[in-house]
Design an enzyme around this catalytic site. Sequence first.
Site, PDB file in Angstrom:
ATOM      1  CB  ALA A 285      -4.169  38.465  -1.137  1.00  0.00           C
TER       2      ALA A 285
ATOM      3  CE1 TYR B 169     -13.176  37.150 -12.416  1.00  0.00           C
ATOM      4  CE2 TYR B 169     -13.467  38.134 -10.350  1.00  0.00           C
ATOM      5  CZ  TYR B 169     -13.694  37.899 -11.775  1.00  0.00           C
ATOM      6  OH  TYR B 169     -14.859  38.704 -12.415  1.00  0.00           O
TER       7      TYR B 169
ATOM      8  CB  SER C 285     -10.312  44.320   0.344  1.00  0.00           C
ATOM      9  OG  SER C 285     -11.643  44.060   0.576  1.00  0.00           O
TER      10      SER C 285
ATOM     11  NE  ARG D 287     -21.201  42.319   0.894  1.00  0.00           N
ATOM     12  CZ  ARG D 287     -22.073  42.539   2.103  1.00  0.00           C
ATOM     13  NH1 ARG D 287     -22.738  43.487   2.016  1.00  0.00           N
ATOM     14  NH2 ARG D 287     -21.763  41.876   3.142  1.00  0.00           N
TER      15      ARG D 287
ATOM     16  NE  ARG E 169     -20.960  34.424   4.435  1.00  0.00           N
ATOM     17  CZ  ARG E 169     -20.568  34.553   3.324  1.00  0.00           C
ATOM     18  NH1 ARG E 169     -20.258  33.483   2.660  1.00  0.00           N
ATOM     19  NH2 ARG E 169     -20.844  35.572   2.597  1.00  0.00           N
TER      20      ARG E 169
ATOM     21  N   GLY F 116      -4.616  30.031  -7.949  1.00  0.00           N
ATOM     22  CA  GLY F 116      -4.438  30.413  -9.555  1.00  0.00           C
ATOM     23  C   GLY F 116      -4.321  29.248 -10.233  1.00  0.00           C
TER      24      GLY F 116
ATOM     25  CE1 TYR G  98      -8.692  39.751   1.744  1.00  0.00           C
ATOM     26  CE2 TYR G  98     -10.894  40.563   2.031  1.00  0.00           C
ATOM     27  CZ  TYR G  98      -9.941  40.411   1.155  1.00  0.00           C
ATOM     28  OH  TYR G  98      -9.897  40.967   0.143  1.00  0.00           O
TER      29      TYR G  98
HETATM   30  N1  LIG Z   1     -12.614  39.149  -6.059  1.00  0.00           N
HETATM   31  C1  LIG Z   1     -12.886  40.125  -5.202  1.00  0.00           C
HETATM   32  O1  LIG Z   1     -14.375  40.555  -5.194  1.00  0.00           O
HETATM   33  C2  LIG Z   1     -12.295  41.110  -4.426  1.00  0.00           C
HETATM   34  C3  LIG Z   1     -12.612  41.992  -3.797  1.00  0.00           C
HETATM   35  C4  LIG Z   1     -11.657  42.696  -3.087  1.00  0.00           C
HETATM   36  C5  LIG Z   1     -10.307  42.839  -3.056  1.00  0.00           C
HETATM   37  N2  LIG Z   1      -9.740  41.461  -3.777  1.00  0.00           N
HETATM   38  C6  LIG Z   1      -8.427  41.410  -3.640  1.00  0.00           C
HETATM   39  O2  LIG Z   1      -8.013  41.114  -4.999  1.00  0.00           O
HETATM   40  C7  LIG Z   1      -6.781  40.357  -5.084  1.00  0.00           C
HETATM   41  C8  LIG Z   1      -7.139  39.270  -6.249  1.00  0.00           C
HETATM   42  O3  LIG Z   1      -8.466  38.597  -5.870  1.00  0.00           O
HETATM   43  P1  LIG Z   1      -8.822  37.367  -6.942  1.00  0.00           P
HETATM   44  O4  LIG Z   1     -10.481  37.140  -6.628  1.00  0.00           O
HETATM   45  O5  LIG Z   1      -8.362  37.498  -8.124  1.00  0.00           O
HETATM   46  O6  LIG Z   1      -8.100  35.917  -5.888  1.00  0.00           O
HETATM   47  P2  LIG Z   1      -7.606  34.718  -6.447  1.00  0.00           P
HETATM   48  O7  LIG Z   1      -7.761  33.990  -5.429  1.00  0.00           O
HETATM   49  O8  LIG Z   1      -8.362  34.303  -7.791  1.00  0.00           O
HETATM   50  O9  LIG Z   1      -6.193  35.301  -7.080  1.00  0.00           O
HETATM   51  C9  LIG Z   1      -5.283  35.491  -5.889  1.00  0.00           C
HETATM   52  C10 LIG Z   1      -3.666  34.854  -6.564  1.00  0.00           C
HETATM   53  O10 LIG Z   1      -2.669  35.052  -5.799  1.00  0.00           O
HETATM   54  C11 LIG Z   1      -1.859  33.734  -5.819  1.00  0.00           C
HETATM   55  N3  LIG Z   1      -1.221  33.731  -4.333  1.00  0.00           N
HETATM   56  C12 LIG Z   1      -1.966  33.911  -2.949  1.00  0.00           C
HETATM   57  N4  LIG Z   1      -0.893  33.960  -2.267  1.00  0.00           N
HETATM   58  C13 LIG Z   1       0.388  33.886  -2.664  1.00  0.00           C
HETATM   59  C14 LIG Z   1       1.733  33.994  -2.327  1.00  0.00           C
HETATM   60  N5  LIG Z   1       1.947  34.152  -1.176  1.00  0.00           N
HETATM   61  N6  LIG Z   1       2.510  33.825  -3.220  1.00  0.00           N
HETATM   62  C15 LIG Z   1       2.208  34.064  -4.711  1.00  0.00           C
HETATM   63  N7  LIG Z   1       1.124  33.841  -5.033  1.00  0.00           N
HETATM   64  C16 LIG Z   1       0.109  33.880  -4.136  1.00  0.00           C
HETATM   65  C17 LIG Z   1      -2.973  32.765  -5.873  1.00  0.00           C
HETATM   66  O11 LIG Z   1      -2.254  31.355  -6.230  1.00  0.00           O
HETATM   67  C18 LIG Z   1      -3.756  33.247  -6.754  1.00  0.00           C
HETATM   68  O12 LIG Z   1      -3.435  33.213  -8.183  1.00  0.00           O
HETATM   69  C19 LIG Z   1      -6.872  39.616  -3.885  1.00  0.00           C
HETATM   70  O13 LIG Z   1      -5.680  40.645  -3.233  1.00  0.00           O
HETATM   71  C20 LIG Z   1      -8.029  39.918  -3.079  1.00  0.00           C
HETATM   72  O14 LIG Z   1      -7.739  40.171  -1.633  1.00  0.00           O
HETATM   73  C21 LIG Z   1     -10.551  40.840  -4.517  1.00  0.00           C
END
Ligand SMILES: NC(=O)c1ccc[n+]([C@@H]2O[C@H](COP(=O)([O-])OP(=O)(O)OC[C@H]3O[C@@H](n4cnc5c(N)ncnc54)[C@H](O)[C@@H]3O)[C@@H](O)[C@H]2O)c1
Length: 323
Positions: free
Chosen positions: A74, A11, A116, A220, A281, A36, A140
């Site tokens: 992640a 995302y 995060s 939030r 939760r 992804g 996490y």
């Molecule tokens: N979405 C939120 O509100 C939010 C809030 C705080 C932190 N984050 C952090 O932001 C980052 C992105 O979040 P997001 O919401 O886009 O998540 P997401 O799940 O949409 O994207 C994560 C991407 O990482 C890839 N991935 C995971 N593990 C992998 C690995 N071992 N090797 C290669 N690729 C890998 C997945 O396929 C995916 O494309 C993450 O690190 C998440 O912890 C997100």
Amino acid sequence: MNFLVTGGAGYIGSHMVSFLQKKNFNPIVLDNFSTGKKFLLKKCEILNVDLTDKIKLSAVLENRKFDAVFHFAAKSIVSESYLNPKSYFNNNLEGTKNLVEEMKKNKNEILIFSSSAAVYGNPITKFIKEEHPKNPISPYGESKLLCEEFLASEQSRENFNYCNLRYFNAAGADNLSGIGEYRDKETHLIPKVLNSIRGNYGPIIVYGNDYDTFDGTCVRDFIHVSDLVEAHYQAFKKIRDEKKSFTYNLANQKGFSVLEIIKVCEKITKKKVNYSFSNRRKGDPSTLIADCQKAKEGILWNPSKSKIENIVSTAWKWHASLK
Ligand SMILES: NC(=O)c1ccc[n+]([C@@H]2O[C@H](COP(=O)([O-])OP(=O)(O)OC[C@H]3O[C@@H](n4cnc5c(N)ncnc54)[C@H](O)[C@@H]3O)[C@@H](O)[C@H]2O)c1
């Protein structure tokens, strides 16, 4: 300029890729496609690698030079991290260690890390500053804090600097690029509510209405994904110019309860949301609101798209466009 975007098919990562492409830079995506999606990416080089696969990672990154690495990859589902904590430490921490090892080997010096708000745990102040104690309450959050600690131990003024960006709740979509939030298994509030309105998800369950908040539901802080990716670019420039490491909160300094978000979704979509209450939760602090003054001053960040109505309406345009 060349940038590596790990998790670029996710995302937030796909919005980073699109942002860089609009600036005519060359983002290269590294992703294992565990969550992804290829359809979120316009034409770009893709390295289909898992960060925990050291041998393959080393082979694909050998002699590659990047102006910076944006590290989004992640696992990030809090409830899942309780069920399988080991997989979170392995994927998030070991993956980050492997990435940094390869960066150093190939003399790539700047890393922007997706951290995060989960590193803070239960807040002891209304607005959370970066210095707030770090007591994560989920595996996490712990995995993200361990990554931050690891990066601090690897920092070296001339050769390796990083920026921890602690996001609160990312939401919204870039409608002009035709991308948005899309997961096979959605856990985030706004897309869940909008999917429910579209009929692709059952009734919404609100976890807990007995929190110490004005309406009893969790509060939030939401930041538009386009404001978020802009901050990453600003952070990169700061490190490039100053050769130091930094940590910033990224959010909107405003709290919305779960029920308020449901109401905003009803207003924007002109549809009723079907919801019911259940127990609290595990791993959900009552209120998470950031103080982001440090980022506003430090990286001259001016989030302009994060009014909650804009976040929900851009997300709705995206969700409504899905088949
Ligand atoms: N979405 C939120 O509100 C939010 C809030 C705080 C932190 N984050 C952090 O932001 C980052 C992105 O979040 P997001 O919401 O886009 O998540 P997401 O799940 O949409 O994207 C994560 C991407 O990482 C890839 N991935 C995971 N593990 C992998 C690995 N071992 N090797 C290669 N690729 C890998 C997945 O396929 C995916 O494309 C993450 O690190 C998440 O912890 C997100």
